[in-house]
Each structure stands twice: as C-alpha cells, then as structure tokens.
Design a protein around this motif. Sequence first.
Motif, PDB file in Angstrom:
ATOM      1  N   ALA A  28       0.641  -1.182   0.009  1.00 31.08           N
ATOM      2  CA  ALA A  28      -0.136   0.047  -0.189  1.00 31.08           C
ATOM      3  C   ALA A  28       0.794   1.416  -0.001  1.00 31.08           C
ATOM      4  N   ALA A  29       1.967   1.132   0.742  1.00 35.51           N
ATOM      5  CA  ALA A  29       2.823   2.407   0.696  1.00 35.51           C
ATOM      6  C   ALA A  29       3.580   2.690  -0.588  1.00 35.51           C
ATOM      7  N   ALA A  30       4.096   1.639  -1.135  1.00 37.10           N
ATOM      8  CA  ALA A  30       4.612   1.646  -2.496  1.00 37.10           C
ATOM      9  C   ALA A  30       3.818   2.144  -3.507  1.00 37.10           C
ATOM     10  N   LEU A  31       2.355   1.605  -3.394  1.00 37.99           N
ATOM     11  CA  LEU A  31       1.420   2.081  -4.509  1.00 37.99           C
ATOM     12  C   LEU A  31       0.953   3.794  -4.225  1.00 37.99           C
ATOM     13  N   GLY A  32       1.039   3.892  -2.742  1.00 34.92           N
ATOM     14  CA  GLY A  32       0.403   5.194  -2.710  1.00 34.92           C
ATOM     15  C   GLY A  32       1.353   6.394  -3.058  1.00 34.92           C
TER      16      GLY A  32
ATOM     17  N   THR B  86     -11.194   9.164  -4.378  1.00 37.37           N
ATOM     18  CA  THR B  86     -11.793   7.775  -4.851  1.00 37.37           C
ATOM     19  C   THR B  86     -11.207   7.142  -5.993  1.00 37.37           C
ATOM     20  N   PRO B  87     -10.350   7.675  -6.974  1.00 35.28           N
ATOM     21  CA  PRO B  87      -9.490   7.084  -7.631  1.00 35.28           C
ATOM     22  C   PRO B  87      -8.320   6.289  -7.037  1.00 35.28           C
ATOM     23  N   ALA B  88      -7.866   7.149  -6.011  1.00 36.72           N
ATOM     24  CA  ALA B  88      -6.836   6.475  -5.141  1.00 36.72           C
ATOM     25  C   ALA B  88      -7.128   5.254  -4.467  1.00 36.72           C
ATOM     26  N   LEU B  89      -8.376   5.426  -3.849  1.00 35.83           N
ATOM     27  CA  LEU B  89      -9.288   4.185  -3.234  1.00 35.83           C
ATOM     28  C   LEU B  89      -9.442   3.159  -3.990  1.00 35.83           C
ATOM     29  N   ALA B  90      -9.925   3.291  -5.198  1.00 36.81           N
ATOM     30  CA  ALA B  90     -10.207   2.419  -6.278  1.00 36.81           C
ATOM     31  C   ALA B  90      -8.705   1.594  -6.825  1.00 36.81           C
ATOM     32  N   THR B  91      -7.809   2.472  -6.705  1.00 39.05           N
ATOM     33  CA  THR B  91      -6.464   1.821  -7.277  1.00 39.05           C
ATOM     34  C   THR B  91      -5.967   1.040  -6.157  1.00 39.05           C
TER      35      THR B  91
ATOM     36  N   SER C 271      -9.374  -5.898   0.202  1.00 40.43           N
ATOM     37  CA  SER C 271      -9.397  -4.814  -0.672  1.00 40.43           C
ATOM     38  C   SER C 271      -9.362  -3.380   0.097  1.00 40.43           C
ATOM     39  N   LEU C 272     -10.288  -3.535   0.910  1.00 35.11           N
ATOM     40  CA  LEU C 272     -10.509  -2.037   1.816  1.00 35.11           C
ATOM     41  C   LEU C 272      -9.473  -1.704   2.562  1.00 35.11           C
ATOM     42  N   SER C 273      -8.802  -2.900   3.253  1.00 35.83           N
ATOM     43  CA  SER C 273      -7.740  -2.561   4.077  1.00 35.83           C
ATOM     44  C   SER C 273      -6.460  -1.926   3.241  1.00 35.83           C
ATOM     45  N   CYS C 274      -6.087  -2.382   1.951  1.00 36.27           N
ATOM     46  CA  CYS C 274      -5.049  -1.901   1.076  1.00 36.27           C
ATOM     47  C   CYS C 274      -5.638  -0.347   0.763  1.00 36.27           C
ATOM     48  N   ALA C 275      -6.828  -0.472   0.375  1.00 41.49           N
ATOM     49  CA  ALA C 275      -7.338   0.890  -0.175  1.00 41.49           C
ATOM     50  C   ALA C 275      -7.098   2.224   0.963  1.00 41.49           C
ATOM     51  N   ALA C 276      -7.436   1.742   2.148  1.00 47.80           N
ATOM     52  CA  ALA C 276      -7.047   2.678   3.449  1.00 47.80           C
ATOM     53  C   ALA C 276      -5.726   3.162   3.439  1.00 47.80           C
ATOM     54  N   GLY C 277      -4.632   1.875   3.382  1.00 51.34           N
ATOM     55  CA  GLY C 277      -3.489   2.431   3.094  1.00 51.34           C
ATOM     56  C   GLY C 277      -2.965   3.298   1.989  1.00 51.34           C
ATOM     57  N   VAL C 278      -3.619   3.132   0.955  1.00 51.66           N
ATOM     58  CA  VAL C 278      -3.153   3.906  -0.088  1.00 51.66           C
ATOM     59  C   VAL C 278      -3.837   5.406   0.270  1.00 51.66           C
ATOM     60  N   LEU C 279      -4.859   5.817   0.522  1.00 49.98           N
ATOM     61  CA  LEU C 279      -5.629   6.861   1.037  1.00 49.98           C
ATOM     62  C   LEU C 279      -4.852   7.584   1.963  1.00 49.98           C
TER      63      LEU C 279
END
Length: 411
Positions: A229-233, A321-326, A352-360
């Motif tokens: 999630a950190a790398a993706l964010g 939301t695009p970041a959340l979706a990614t 999915s939501l856990s990773c989304a929270a990390g990116v957001l």
Amino acid sequence: MTRRDVEFGCAIVVIGLLAGLAGAATTLVLHAIEHLTYHYTFGTLLAGVESSGRIRRAAGPAIGGALAGCGWWLLRRRTAVPSLSATIAAHRPIPRSALSLDAGLQVLLVGTGASLGREGAPRQLAAAAGDLGTSRLTLTAHDREILLACAAGAGLGAVYSVPLGGALFAARILLGTWHPRALGTALITSSLAVAVAAPVTHLQHPLVWPDVRLSYLLGFLALVLAPLAAALGLAFNRLMAAATPKAPWASPMLIPAVAAAGLLTGICSIWLPELPGNGRSILEVSMDAGMTLGAAAAILLLKPVLTALFLRSGAVGGLLTPALATGAAAGSVVALGLNAWVGTELHVAAVSLSCAAGVLAITQRSPLFAALFVWELAHPPPWLLAVFAIGAYSAYGLAVLRQRRTATGGS
C-alpha cells in the motif's frame, strides 16, 4: 456570550444547510448525467455501463470530455480558477462564480465516465455557497477560514453520507488542527449537511458490505500488506504530480485533449466496465469479489493511468476515490491470487478495503481520515475499523520513513 460567538453559531448552521444543499444538487445532476450518457433508468453506474452498447460506452466519455473541455477553455479565458484549499489557507476572497462553474464542469465530466473523483465539485460548491451565505456576518479571518474549510468537508460528507469522514477532512486535512473550535464546527456542519442531503442520498452507504464470517487475523494481514500500500500510494502521488500541468490549460487544445482521454476511457470500458467514473464501480465489485484476477490486475494498471491522462489533458477533478479504487484493485489482486494459487480463503472485500485505506492514508496524508472514511463507506463490523487503521497507519509510517531516508540521503 459575545456577538462574535452568536454570529459564529449562526454561520455554523448556515454552512451546514448550504453544504447539504450543494451535496444534494451535485448528486442529482451527476446521476442525471450518468443516466443520460449510458441510457439506463435504475441501478448503479456499473449496471448502466454493462447494459449499454459498445458505441455508447466509447462515445459517451468522449462527448462529455469535449463539452467539459470547451467549458474550461471558455471559463479560463476569462478568469483564473484557484485551488480551493490554497484560497482558504491564504485568506483570499472566494471566487464564487468561477468555483461554481468549475464544479459544474467537473460533474459533467465525471458523470459521462471520466476517471476522476466527484468529491471536488461539492466541496467547491459548498464553499462558494457558504461564503455567500455568511457574507453579511461579522467574522474574523480565522473564523472564516474554519467555516469555509468546514463547508468543503461538509460537502464531501453529504455526497457520501460520511459525517465523520467529512468532519475529519475539514479539521485534519484542510485545517491541520485538533482545536476544539474547529473540530466541533466540522462535526456539526458535516452532520447537518448529511441530514439535509438525506432526501437525495437516502443515507445509503456507497458500498454494501457482504455478510460473511471474518477472522481477526485480518489485522495481521493488513500489516503485511502495508509495504504494498505504501509503494502504491507513493507511486500514485508521483504519477498525479507529474501529470498535473504547472498552470491550468487555457487554450482550445483543451477540447480535443479531454475528449481523447474520454475516448480512451470509453474504449477500455468495453472490456472493463468498472473503469468509467470516480472508482465506485471498482469498489463495488471488490466488495462482492466480482472481479477475476486478470481484470483486477488490468484495473490496477489502468485506473491510475487514465486518471493521470485526464489531469494531463487539462481536466480537473478529485483524486480521493481514484486512489481508493487503485488500492482496492491491488488488494483484490493479492486476495484473489492467494486464494487461487495457495488455496487460502481470504475475504476479498476486507483485504481490498484494507489496502485501499493504506493508499488513501498516503495520498491524503492522514491515516485516521483514511481508516474512518473507508469504514464509513461500507459500515462493516465495527472492529474492522481497527484493521483499516492498522493498514492505514502502517503504510503511512513506512512512507514517512522512506521520505525521511530519501531527504537525509539527498542532503
């Protein structure tokens, strides 16, 4: 009680009511444009895209992009449209007409399928309306900053029915404070706005949580997923920063550029109908494990790229939301891949939501907001808020450590 306190209290109520109306208005217009673009009557945007033909899928976003590009060209020829957050922080006058027209063009573009967030429009419209509604009150510059930030947060809360998320967005992201005056104002205005918009939103959560058995080991999995999630964010932030023009485009080339971004999105939606729109469709299919592994991987690549393409073309829109979706697509890739190759039974929605929270947490620079916002979107069992918090804080901590090491090495 002083006159300042009385007028500030009146302003809080006015801001909450107007932000709710702004959220309701943008929601109604957005849904009307979605229904017109994809020619459907009931259901979600995803259902409308899936039921439409190939020509409509490709042409809808392209036509919407051309219309929005033309609107931005005409608007920017006459006046500048500054950043709302920068305007509030600098205590500059709110350009109400410019921000309102810009918000309308954002709704038009996202409603026709652009890969951008819709949260920018209600924030701008709520701030413009709030500034007008409180213009006759005697307010200090600091009180005005608090109220306008809270108006923007309340507009966000109204469209997604997330009162706590809207309040935290205003207090922590826009104002960067825990001061009781700011936090209390944010909570009241956001709650009022959600209530006012309820006849339109029906207080429905944007995501429907599946009723399945869960394991407390998800907290450990959220910790394991934090590096991803950190790398993706961080990658998402860099891509959007590189794609955003240094100055808003104000030439006729806006029209074909935004139209081309819309056409590419429409063509991709022929095979991946989850791509059009702000990212809610991706989150929806993540909730019910409705994606194949290949589709999730393709969406993980295409969603941020298409979002960046719209920004590069000169379009304006939200990135929340695009970041959340990614992030949700990345979580789905991990969960579906492990379930298929290792034989595990991971809960796709929770991962999915856990990773989304990390990116957001990284894109918004606030892990608390990210965890709470994701939880409010779906309202899963309360203890999953702790899982999302573990994912958000872990990813954010890793990103901060990496940035510090980079800064130290660079110096």
